[in-house]
Write an enzyme that holds these catalytic residues in place. Structure first.
Site, PDB file in Angstrom:
ATOM      1  N   GLU A 197     -36.626  16.104  49.698  1.00 25.73           N
ATOM      2  CA  GLU A 197     -35.967  17.497  50.164  1.00 25.73           C
ATOM      3  C   GLU A 197     -36.267  18.496  49.294  1.00 25.73           C
ATOM      4  O   GLU A 197     -36.304  18.622  47.986  1.00 25.73           O
ATOM      5  CB  GLU A 197     -34.335  17.059  49.975  1.00 25.73           C
ATOM      6  CG  GLU A 197     -33.755  16.163  50.889  1.00 25.73           C
ATOM      7  CD  GLU A 197     -32.154  16.257  50.640  1.00 25.73           C
ATOM      8  OE1 GLU A 197     -31.503  15.885  51.601  1.00 25.73           O
ATOM      9  OE2 GLU A 197     -31.605  16.617  49.585  1.00 25.73           O
ATOM     10  N   CYS A 198     -36.484  19.603  49.886  1.00 22.71           N
ATOM     11  CA  CYS A 198     -36.991  20.752  49.300  1.00 22.71           C
ATOM     12  C   CYS A 198     -38.110  20.598  48.390  1.00 22.71           C
ATOM     13  O   CYS A 198     -39.079  20.305  48.413  1.00 22.71           O
ATOM     14  CB  CYS A 198     -35.647  21.510  48.573  1.00 22.71           C
ATOM     15  SG  CYS A 198     -35.711  23.303  48.368  1.00 22.71           S
ATOM     16  N   GLY A 199     -37.534  20.993  46.836  1.00 25.87           N
ATOM     17  CA  GLY A 199     -38.991  20.623  45.830  1.00 25.87           C
ATOM     18  C   GLY A 199     -39.427  19.054  46.073  1.00 25.87           C
ATOM     19  O   GLY A 199     -40.676  19.061  46.113  1.00 25.87           O
TER      20      GLY A 199
END
Length: 434
Positions: free
Chosen positions: A325-327
């Site tokens: 997720e994301c990073g």
């Protein structure tokens, strides 16, 4: 259920510092509390856990189903604990569609509201401000205020006089103190794990609260509810596997505790590893989760983390489900361009290159529908908040169809290649219509 919502008219009023001081002060008094954070924030809960000594859950009135909100709250206040939730933004601020406000949460969970008011630039006008917030909705109760950033004894006298005329209790008065300010960066506060003197800071805030606030009055203001909204079982996200290895350090810290609790409740075994310490995921794990965080600040260390990189490659080869997720999504890609323009090799498990050299803010609630059922069964709610841009994407399946809180179609997002997938969306709950 017994609980408080620490809210404010607007962001920047000092409610996080007041909340931390209040939690630590209540803990000193022997009051058993359950910390909470309204909305999708990842950073503040770590501070709450540090101040209170208890795990902090998120309570998101836009993204979470009412049954999940109630179930989390009832579980948190077991053994007579007091639910102390810090609001996000202003009391009546929510998503783009106007819903999901802290006031909505107070109404849903019967939380008494304590309003933290930044008084640095007002005196008698405080009465009109507070009365407006107290009267704006009839389904919430503003029990009292904590006056913050008060300049002098005379200033305090004027504020108290104005509020006495509208019958608003004052639970405390905190003077302006430049030492009671936490450092920030692009996604909010610098993380609790990176604050070199956090214990001293929180103790200092607690000292101020104990000296200036009526803790017994605040405790008495907590509302009581029978908590019957929560049924015995609440559907949650299905775990990705039976043995899930979760990345956890300052580069991968953005993980919702209610998500992990749901997986454990479904019988999954969860272990943790630190990519920054060059640790590999559990070799026996059948799923690996890379949460969001700040990989852009540690890209060089991640590039050099040979055991982490080889362990992730081995997990992909043996067929473990890997989700970022994301990073974590950025780290699954082929490369990450840092703010100074330097490019670092990432894991190369997805055909993706991202960059912080040209930052662009992406922020808001999302409704996501999986393109297929490889990882997820149906619609979900999520939140997106990052400054990274996508430099390039290669051949892979799309993961989600996405719309925002106002139901505007944002197209498709995220990538999946076999048993590896990710996106910039932070998943929060099963959609209520799922």
């Amino acid at each position: 259920m017994s609980g408080l919502l620490i809210a404010a008219p607007a962001s920047g009023s000092g409610k996080t510092t007041v909340t931390l001081g209040l939690m630590r002060a209540m803990r000193r008094r022997g009051m058993a509390i359950a910390p909470g954070k309204a909305g999708p924030d990842y950073i503040d809960p770590a501070f709450h856990t540090f101040a209170s000594g208890e795990p902090c859950l998120n309570y998101d009135p836009w993204a979470m189903r009412p049954a999940l909100l109630a179930a989390n709250a009832v579980h948190a206040v077991a053994d007579g604990r007091i639910l102390v939730v810090e609001a996000m933004m202003g009391l009546h601020d929510g998503a783009a569609d106007g819903t999901g406000t802290p006031a909505d949460l107070a109404a849903a969970l019967d939380l008494a509201v304590i309003l933290v008011v930044d008084c640095a630039r007002m005196s008698h006008s405080v009465a009109a401000l507070v009365r407006g917030y107290a009267d704006h909705r009839g389904d919430i109760h503003v029990a009292g205020v904590i006056l913050n950033k008060v300049g002098s004894d005379r200033h305090e006298m004027m504020l108290r006089d104005a509020l006495s005329r509208v019958g608003m209790p004052v639970f405390g008065v905190l003077r302006h103190d430049s030492a009671l300010k936490l450092p920030e960066r692009h996604l909010g506060l610098v993380q609790a794990g990176e604050h070199g003197a956090l214990d001293t800071f929180v103790d200092n805030a607690a000292d101020r609260v104990e000296a200036s606030c009526d803790l017994d009055g605040i405790r008495a203001a907590a509302t009581l509810s029978n908590g019957e909204r929560a049924g015995p079982e609440v559907a949650r996200f299905k775990p990705f596997g039976q043995r899930i290895s979760v990345a956890r350090d300052v580069a991968f810290a953005f993980c919702y505790e209610h998500l992990l609790a749901g997986w454990r409740g479904a019988g999954a075994e969860i272990s943790f590893f630190s990519p920054l310490a060059n640790e590999a995921p559990d070799a026996a794990a059948d799923a690996v989760y890379l949460p969001g965080g700040y990989p852009e600040l540690h890209a060089g260390r991640l590039q050099a983390a040979s055991s982490f990189r080889s362990g992730m490659g081995a997990a992909a080869q043996r067929g473990a489900r890997i989700f970022g997720e994301c990073g974590g999504y950025m780290v699954l890609g082929e490369g990450l361009v840092a703010a100074d323009g330097a490019r670092y090799d990432m894991l190369g498990l997805l055909p993706l290159t991202t960059s912080f050299a040209e930052r662009r803010r992406h922020l808001g609630y999302r409704r996501v529908v999986p393109v297929d059922t490889t990882f997820f069964d149906g619609p979900m709610t999520a939140h997106e908040f990052h400054y990274a841009t996508i430099v390039s994407e290669g051949a892979a399946e799309r993961l989600f169809s996405v719309s925002d809180a106002a139901s505007v179609d944002l197209g498709q997002a995220g990538l999946r290649r076999g048993n590896v997938a990710g996106s910039f969306m932070h998943l929060i709950d099963i959609a209520s219509n799922a």
